[in-house]
Scaffold this motif. Structure first.
Motif: not given
Length: 150
Positions: A20-28, A8-13, A1-6
């Motif tokens: 499973a109801g799991i959500r990544v709230l933050h990646i530094g 986070r978006r990918f892994i939340n989908l 992945m190019k960025s933590p934000r990308a």
């Protein structure tokens, strides 16, 4: 992945997290930290109505490996080698897990692998309720080695 934000978006989908109801709230932005939440839903409750153990484990699964790999860079191989979970209390609501990579940890890995040797290191995460009650301890063992230069 190019960025933590990308990521986070990918892994939340990603289906194993999404369903499973799991959500990544933050990646530094520096890949040194992450925060994950698991909400209790009808579809992730166990037989007695508390957080399903597999979901508690899954919410912690990829983060030590991903963060360590991103911090060390492309010259390293980082894999999950082993894992264990200790259930301490029933999860009856939202639970959270946090991950932090310290420079000392990275320095130890760089030193241990400088001559091409592998390093095995255990990393521990506590899963806690919204009120801070300890729900589970998860340990992951990382395999780290510098890539061979041919």
């Amino acid at each position: 992945m190019k960025s933590p934000r990308a990521l986070r978006r990918f892994i939340n989908l990603w289906p194993p997290f999404l369903f499973a109801g799991i959500r990544v709230l933050h990646i530094g932005e520096d890949w040194r930290s992450a925060r994950v939440r698991l909400r209790l839903h009808w579809y992730n409750r166990n037989f007695v109505g508390t957080q399903f153990g597999g979901s508690l484990f899954a919410m912690t699964d990829p983060f030590w490996m991903i963060l360590t790999l991103q911090c060390l860079g492309r010259d390293y191989i980082v894999w999950d080698k082993a894992a264990e979970i200790e259930f301490v209390a029933p999860g009856r609501g939202e639970v959270f897990a946090e991950f932090r990579i310290e420079e000392r940890f990275l320095d130890e890995l760089r030193a241990a692998t400088a001559n091409g040797e592998k390093a095995l290191r255990w990393c521990e995460t506590e899963v806690v309720s919204a009120s801070g009650e300890l729900i589970a301890r998860v340990r992951k063992q990382l395999y780290v080695r510098r890539k061979r230069r041919d």
